[in-house]
Scaffold this motif. Structure first.
Motif, PDB file in Angstrom:
ATOM      1  N   MET A   5     -24.922  -0.327 -20.025  1.00  0.00           N
ATOM      2  CA  MET A   5     -23.889   0.655 -20.368  1.00  0.00           C
ATOM      3  C   MET A   5     -22.515  -0.025 -20.384  1.00  0.00           C
ATOM      4  SD  MET A   5     -22.841   4.166 -18.354  1.00  0.00           S
ATOM      5  CE  MET A   5     -24.515   4.743 -18.421  1.00  0.00           C
ATOM      6  N   SER A   6     -21.770   0.197 -21.454  1.00  0.00           N
ATOM      7  CA  SER A   6     -20.469  -0.451 -21.590  1.00  0.00           C
ATOM      8  C   SER A   6     -19.466   0.162 -20.620  1.00  0.00           C
ATOM      9  CB  SER A   6     -19.962  -0.291 -23.031  1.00  0.00           C
ATOM     10  OG  SER A   6     -18.643  -0.776 -23.140  1.00  0.00           O
ATOM     11  N   THR A   7     -18.659  -0.721 -19.983  1.00  0.00           N
ATOM     12  CA  THR A   7     -17.610  -0.245 -19.077  1.00  0.00           C
ATOM     13  C   THR A   7     -16.248  -0.284 -19.756  1.00  0.00           C
ATOM     14  OG1 THR A   7     -17.374  -2.476 -18.185  1.00  0.00           O
ATOM     15  CG2 THR A   7     -18.880  -0.989 -17.032  1.00  0.00           C
ATOM     16  N   VAL A   8     -16.220  -0.721 -21.011  1.00  0.00           N
ATOM     17  CA  VAL A   8     -14.962  -0.765 -21.754  1.00  0.00           C
ATOM     18  C   VAL A   8     -14.523   0.662 -22.043  1.00  0.00           C
ATOM     19  CG1 VAL A   8     -13.847  -1.503 -23.887  1.00  0.00           C
ATOM     20  CG2 VAL A   8     -15.545  -2.985 -22.781  1.00  0.00           C
ATOM     21  N   PRO A   9     -13.280   1.016 -21.695  1.00  0.00           N
ATOM     22  CA  PRO A   9     -12.823   2.385 -21.980  1.00  0.00           C
ATOM     23  C   PRO A   9     -12.841   2.664 -23.479  1.00  0.00           C
ATOM     24  CG  PRO A   9     -11.297   1.238 -20.513  1.00  0.00           C
ATOM     25  CD  PRO A   9     -12.238   0.213 -21.031  1.00  0.00           C
ATOM     26  N   ARG A  10     -13.400   3.818 -23.866  1.00  0.00           N
ATOM     27  CA  ARG A  10     -13.464   4.190 -25.279  1.00  0.00           C
ATOM     28  C   ARG A  10     -12.945   5.610 -25.448  1.00  0.00           C
ATOM     29  NH1 ARG A  10     -16.460   1.459 -29.032  1.00  0.00           N
ATOM     30  NH2 ARG A  10     -16.789   3.410 -30.162  1.00  0.00           N
ATOM     31  N   THR A  11     -12.090   5.789 -26.429  1.00  0.00           N
ATOM     32  CA  THR A  11     -11.615   7.121 -26.790  1.00  0.00           C
ATOM     33  C   THR A  11     -11.678   7.250 -28.312  1.00  0.00           C
ATOM     34  OG1 THR A  11      -9.306   6.401 -26.932  1.00  0.00           O
ATOM     35  CG2 THR A  11     -10.062   7.317 -24.814  1.00  0.00           C
ATOM     36  N   ILE A  12     -11.671   8.498 -28.772  1.00  0.00           N
ATOM     37  CA  ILE A  12     -11.665   8.764 -30.213  1.00  0.00           C
ATOM     38  C   ILE A  12     -10.485   9.666 -30.544  1.00  0.00           C
ATOM     39  CG2 ILE A  12     -12.871   9.914 -32.115  1.00  0.00           C
ATOM     40  CD1 ILE A  12     -15.483   9.005 -30.934  1.00  0.00           C
ATOM     41  N   ARG A  13      -9.683   9.180 -31.489  1.00  0.00           N
ATOM     42  CA  ARG A  13      -8.554   9.936 -32.021  1.00  0.00           C
ATOM     43  C   ARG A  13      -8.893  10.234 -33.481  1.00  0.00           C
ATOM     44  NH1 ARG A  13      -2.529   7.239 -32.177  1.00  0.00           N
ATOM     45  NH2 ARG A  13      -1.260   9.134 -32.420  1.00  0.00           N
ATOM     46  N   ILE A  14      -8.996  11.517 -33.820  1.00  0.00           N
ATOM     47  CA  ILE A  14      -9.479  11.892 -35.148  1.00  0.00           C
ATOM     48  C   ILE A  14      -8.473  11.556 -36.241  1.00  0.00           C
ATOM     49  CG2 ILE A  14     -10.211  13.836 -36.591  1.00  0.00           C
ATOM     50  CD1 ILE A  14     -12.245  13.119 -34.504  1.00  0.00           C
ATOM     51  N   HIS A  15      -7.198  11.868 -36.032  1.00  0.00           N
ATOM     52  CA  HIS A  15      -6.173  11.714 -37.063  1.00  0.00           C
ATOM     53  C   HIS A  15      -4.986  10.945 -36.483  1.00  0.00           C
ATOM     54  CE1 HIS A  15      -2.980  12.896 -39.934  1.00  0.00           C
ATOM     55  NE2 HIS A  15      -3.970  13.092 -40.802  1.00  0.00           N
ATOM     56  N   PRO A  16      -4.331  10.115 -37.275  1.00  0.00           N
ATOM     57  CA  PRO A  16      -3.195   9.339 -36.748  1.00  0.00           C
ATOM     58  C   PRO A  16      -2.098  10.200 -36.144  1.00  0.00           C
ATOM     59  CG  PRO A  16      -3.851   8.499 -38.898  1.00  0.00           C
ATOM     60  CD  PRO A  16      -4.638   9.748 -38.682  1.00  0.00           C
ATOM     61  N   ASP A  17      -1.947  11.448 -36.605  1.00  0.00           N
ATOM     62  CA  ASP A  17      -0.901  12.309 -36.069  1.00  0.00           C
ATOM     63  C   ASP A  17      -1.334  13.075 -34.821  1.00  0.00           C
ATOM     64  OD1 ASP A  17       0.850  11.538 -38.043  1.00  0.00           O
ATOM     65  OD2 ASP A  17       0.388  13.214 -39.373  1.00  0.00           O
ATOM     66  N   ASP A  18      -2.593  12.931 -34.400  1.00  0.00           N
ATOM     67  CA  ASP A  18      -3.036  13.596 -33.164  1.00  0.00           C
ATOM     68  C   ASP A  18      -2.320  12.984 -31.964  1.00  0.00           C
ATOM     69  OD1 ASP A  18      -4.755  15.031 -34.734  1.00  0.00           O
ATOM     70  OD2 ASP A  18      -6.593  14.076 -34.015  1.00  0.00           O
ATOM     71  N   ASN A  19      -1.941  13.830 -31.010  1.00  0.00           N
ATOM     72  CA  ASN A  19      -1.312  13.320 -29.790  1.00  0.00           C
ATOM     73  C   ASN A  19      -2.246  13.374 -28.589  1.00  0.00           C
ATOM     74  OD1 ASN A  19      -1.223  16.088 -29.521  1.00  0.00           O
ATOM     75  ND2 ASN A  19       1.017  16.236 -29.542  1.00  0.00           N
ATOM     76  N   VAL A  20      -3.542  13.572 -28.857  1.00  0.00           N
ATOM     77  CA  VAL A  20      -4.569  13.498 -27.824  1.00  0.00           C
ATOM     78  C   VAL A  20      -5.756  12.714 -28.389  1.00  0.00           C
ATOM     79  CG1 VAL A  20      -3.940  15.647 -26.644  1.00  0.00           C
ATOM     80  CG2 VAL A  20      -5.582  15.705 -28.543  1.00  0.00           C
ATOM     81  N   ALA A  21      -6.543  12.158 -27.471  1.00  0.00           N
ATOM     82  CA  ALA A  21      -7.789  11.482 -27.835  1.00  0.00           C
ATOM     83  C   ALA A  21      -8.869  11.942 -26.872  1.00  0.00           C
ATOM     84  CB  ALA A  21      -7.624   9.966 -27.776  1.00  0.00           C
TER      85      ALA A  21
END
Length: 513
Positions: free
Chosen positions: A1-17
């Motif tokens: 299992m990867s321990t590298v933090p991963r997030t997903i931001r849908i759109h460049p203008d989103d201010n949350v991931a």
């Protein structure tokens, strides 16, 4: 299992991931190219990418899903308790239709199905017994078990027998304006393509919904081999004792089974598929992995000439502007608004609104409110124009992408899509649900790797590989498309292998006396 933090931001203008890692991320984690978490954030939940003072619009999918109720620092946890949900989009001044161009044709694909006399095609070869009233459900259940044990082994080409039982009864105000919805639902269920045109009805005898009202002349296709529905009435004087009733049902069933058994699968174009897409037990990954993959497959099906229905009024309500813009014509846009406005009024009569939709599981999975949920739900519809709209319980009569207006309840939506003519079902889930239908194969798509791992013998497709970077939306979309053709040709889903299915549930907005 990867321990590298991963997030997903849908759109460049989103201010949350959204946090991808199983188990979430602890306080102090520094996100690649982003802030350091000031508190632990669970998997699927949102992290603020910059400071969000109270009142700041929070954007996901480049849509405002709410405004911050408190100051949230960069690296802070953004959840439903910290957001104020926006008002529903008005039906006034909606975008006029600006539909995308029709998708390019897709040739060279087929499946093995059962052709029916009315021109429809089934993916399964089932004997279905329709009921006019809930009172006969116990008798039918007993008879169905007898048919399975005693008769089905004699007819190896028949996939099974199902009782179309439901909760409709005599307390319903049958002449009320909205009573037409459950009546046409039961009527159209009887002629689902997977039942081969064999209509058999079990009646009590004294019910309000008499067989001739349920199935008036001309309401069902008639083949040369068989004229009209077979009706078994339990209150007929010829029935002396319970076993007499059961024997009558089995005797009538034999002729239907003989005709069904003579049928063989044959090569059919993809254009004969009528696919219903739905989501349940949704989480924040639904709109990132499974639903986009379904949307890609939806486009493939429409390109091949098939019919695809997306539904769930409450879960598309906040995307109404997207829907009217994608409508193929102004008439389609008007029909979308009509159905959603009717449903708003229906909820208002019950002193409820769309905010009642989200469940504790949705919220635990990272969905803050119905606005965010809707933005992830709508992507199941793909990117093409919307070609038509049908009301609850109506039969679909067009090819292409169709909005089938239904409640968001899994069981009611599935029942209404069956009544519309669905012969194949795709169901995405993030939290997990063993949902299935006896009347139609259901392909289950998991949104997360962890769910697919734990429920390995319930989920048919793992779309979580998109979030972990192991596969693209396009690759998963093609995988789902090919799985649909295999299942339509007879390959069993996990729900079929286990015999898991939910009850049919009618949508009945009419009063009960």
């Amino acid at each position: 299992m990867s321990t590298v933090p991963r997030t997903i931001r849908i759109h460049p203008d989103d201010n949350v991931a959204v946090v991808v890692n199983d188990g979430g991320l602890p306080t102090g984690t520094t996100l690649p190219g982003g802030p350091t978490l000031v508190q632990a954030v669970p998997q699927g939940h949102k992290v603020a990418l910059n400071d969000l003072p109270a009142g700041t619009p929070v954007r996901r999918y480049n849509v405002v899903i709410g405004h911050t109720a408190v100051d949230i620092p960069a690296g802070g946890w953004v959840n439903g308790q910290r957001l104020v949900m926006p008002e529903a989009r008005s039906f006034e001044n909606l975008p006029a239709p600006q539909p995308p161009a029709d998708l390019s044709p897709l040739d060279g694909h087929s499946f093995r199905g059962y052709r029916n006399a009315d021109g429809s095609v089934g993916t399964r070869n089932l004997l279905a017994v329709t009921t006019t009233v809930q009172c006969v459900s116990g008798v039918l259940e007993f008879a169905v078990e007898r048919i399975k044990k005693e008769l089905l082994p004699l007819y190896p080409n028949v996939d099974g027998v199902v009782g179309l039982t439901h909760s409709y009864g005599c307390g319903v105000a049958i002449d009320a304006p909205d009573a037409v919805i459950p009546i046409r639902t039961v009527r159209n269920l009887a002629t689902n393509p997977n039942f081969g045109g064999e209509v058999m009805v079990l009646s009590l005898g004294c019910e309000k919904l008499q067989p001739e009202r349920l199935l008036p002349p001309g309401s069902i296709p008639i083949s040369d081999e068989h004229q009209g529905p077979d009706i078994v009435c339990l209150q007929d004087e010829k029935h002396i004792g319970f076993m007499s009733m059961i024997d009558s049902i089995l005797t009538q069933a034999k002729s239907h089974l003989e005709r069904l058994n003579a049928r063989q699968r044959e090569t059919c174009p993809v254009s004969e598929l009528v696919v219903g897409v739905q989501c349940g037990g949704s989480d924040a990954f639904s709109g990132v992995t499974a639903n986009p993959a379904v949307g890609f497959a939806t486009d493939l099906l429409v390109r091949a000439g098939a019919t695809v229905m997306f539904s769930e009024n409450t879960e598309v309500r906040d995307a109404v502007d997207q829907l009217t813009r994608r409508a193929a014509t102004q008439a389609v846009a008007d029909a979308i608004v009509h159905e959603l406005a009717w449903y708003d009024a229906y909820l208002a009569r019950g002193q409820a609104d769309r905010s009642a939709n989200t469940t504790p599981g949705n919220k635990k999975g990272g969905l803050s409110n119905i606005v965010e949920k809707a933005m992830g739900s709508i992507v199941k519809s793909g990117n093409g124009p919307i070609h038509g709209v049908i009301g609850p319980g109506e039969k679909v009569k067009k090819k292409g992408l169709i909005f089938a207006a239904t409640p968001a309840s899994d069981f009611i939506c599935g029942t209404l899509q069956l009544a519309a003519g669905m012969n194949l079902h795709v169901f995405t889930t993030g939290r997990g649900t063993p949902y299935g239908l006896a009347e139609c194969p259901v392909i289950k798509v998991a949104t997360r790797n962890d769910l697919a791992r734990r429920w390995h013998d319930l989920m048919d497709i793992n779309a979580g590989r998109i979030a972990s970077g192991e596969a693209s939306i396009e690759e998963l979309g093609w995988e789902l498309f090919h799985r649909m053709l295999a299942v339509a040709s007879g390959e069993k889903t996990w729900a079929e292998r286990w015999g898991l299915h939910n009850d049919l549930v009618l949508f009945n907005p009419a009063p009960v006396t």
